[in-house]
Design an enzyme around this catalytic site. Structure first.
Site, PDB file in Angstrom:
ATOM      1  CG  HIS A  63      50.126  17.759  54.856  1.00 21.81           C
ATOM      2  ND1 HIS A  63      49.113  16.837  55.006  1.00 21.81           N
ATOM      3  CD2 HIS A  63      49.797  18.505  53.760  1.00 21.81           C
ATOM      4  CE1 HIS A  63      48.213  17.004  54.048  1.00 21.81           C
ATOM      5  NE2 HIS A  63      48.593  18.022  53.289  1.00 21.81           N
ATOM      6  CG  ASP A 111      48.296  22.277  51.770  1.00 16.65           C
ATOM      7  OD1 ASP A 111      48.542  21.056  51.783  1.00 16.65           O
ATOM      8  OD2 ASP A 111      47.144  22.749  51.747  1.00 16.65           O
ATOM      9  CG  HIS A 156      45.231  19.664  55.725  1.00 12.48           C
ATOM     10  ND1 HIS A 156      46.096  20.732  55.597  1.00 12.48           N
ATOM     11  CD2 HIS A 156      45.207  19.061  54.511  1.00 12.48           C
ATOM     12  CE1 HIS A 156      46.565  20.780  54.367  1.00 12.48           C
ATOM     13  NE2 HIS A 156      46.055  19.766  53.686  1.00 12.48           N
ATOM     14  NE  ARG A 210      45.576  23.178  47.861  1.00 12.43           N
ATOM     15  CZ  ARG A 210      46.696  22.450  48.017  1.00 12.43           C
ATOM     16  NH1 ARG A 210      46.657  21.355  48.759  1.00 12.43           N
ATOM     17  NH2 ARG A 210      47.814  22.810  47.428  1.00 12.43           N
TER      18      ARG A 210
END
Length: 320
Positions: A135, A137, A296, A311
């Protein structure tokens, strides 16, 4: 890994001939760059990210390496959440996640905490489905994130690796007939069937109304490098917006299968090993990736072991 000096690999875009005057704690020598795979990724060492914010030339050098290698890895970065957030802010504005809480000490850091204490009630990020699918983000937003800087606070003794895939290379290697077919196509990206799938119907509809589907080009022109990127992903891309074929259709049933098969073919490209690099996390490892160029996959092979990640998300701009 192949090791090269940063000044030999990619000169600073601000002043290639100048050597920055910086504190010794920032960089003991020139940045050491280790190429991780022929397709994607580089590990940078001889650098302290907690102090790197004091050197604009160094930040520019990191940015140039980031654009070139698409994902960068930094080991042994014992920094605080706020220092991580300050480092990330050198590369653009930061944003929180639209559906998950932020860290109490750094309001733009997303907490990705897994399996901390099974006996206690879990937060959204703990109970959410794992990211073990390819995917990009938050592509359901009109302006998907520009990039991400993820730090490992605590990881399992083994497992929990993250794979990254080069979607510029994925586009470059498509057959010419496919490139022609997808030229000018747009696709819808939605969170309703992913984040909303576990919600009761009324809550799912409310979430979808608050986060309506976005439309993005299937072939994205990267805003900084000008490279063409295959920009569809399995997590959020639902269908083409403007796919049609009036020449080869015998009956109505021919129309949608062609579109579905093509979409499945495109989203499967991220899984080709030759486009990938795999990161084995250690405590205080940081990964910094370009969210427009890279997909990723977080491997969910660590059972009930804890995995704590923070993150920082670089805000993007609307895609055209």
């Amino acid at each position: 890994m192949t090791t090269v000096a940063a000044d030999q690999d990619t000169p600073s875009p601000i002043n290639p001939s100048a050597v920055a005057i910086i504190r010794p704690s920032v960089r003991q020598h020139s940045i050491k760059v280790e190429i991780c795979s022929p397709a994607i990724g580089a590990e940078l060492s001889n650098i302290n990210l907690a102090d790197a914010t004091q050197d604009p030339d160094l930040i520019a050098e990191i940015r140039a390496l980031w654009l070139k290698h698409k994902v960068l890895f930094f080991r042994d970065q014992n920094i605080s959440p706020l220092e991580q957030q300050l480092f990330a802010a050198q590369f653009g504005g930061l944003e929180g996640h639209p559906m998950a809480p932020s860290h109490p000490e750094a309001d733009k850091l997303l907490m990705l905490y897994r399996n901390l204490d099974p006996s206690k009630p879990k937060s959204f990020v703990e109970k959410a489905s794992r990211e073990n699918l390819w995917h990009t983000d938050v592509t359901f937003k009109p302006a998907p994130p520009r990039g991400a800087i993820l730090r490992c606070e605590q990881g399992p003794e083994s497992g929990g690796d993250t794979l990254f895939s080069n979607m510029v290379m994925a586009y470059e290697n498509l057959p010419e007939a496919i490139k022609q077919r997808i030229d000018g196509l747009y696709a819808k990206h939605s969170a309703e069937h992913s984040f909303g799938a576990q919600l009761p119907r009324e809550e799912r509809h409310a979430m979808a109304a608050k986060n309506p589907a976005a439309e993005h080009p299937v072939v994205l022109i990267h805003p900084e490098t000008g490279e063409k990127v295959l920009f569809v992903n399995s997590a959020f891309t639902t269908h083409f917006s403007n796919f049609f074929n009036f020449e080869d259709i015998r009956y109505g049933q021919d129309f949608m299968p062609e579109a579905h098969h093509l979409m499945n073919y495109l989203t499967s490209q991220a899984a080709i090993p030759e486009y990938q690099v795999r990161l084995k996390w250690r405590t205080n490892t940081i990964a910094m990736w370009d969210n427009l160029q890279v997909q990723h996959y977080a491997v969910a092979d660590y059972g009930n072991a804890p995995r704590k990640m923070l993150r920082a998300t670089l805000a993007g701009t609307p895609l055209t």
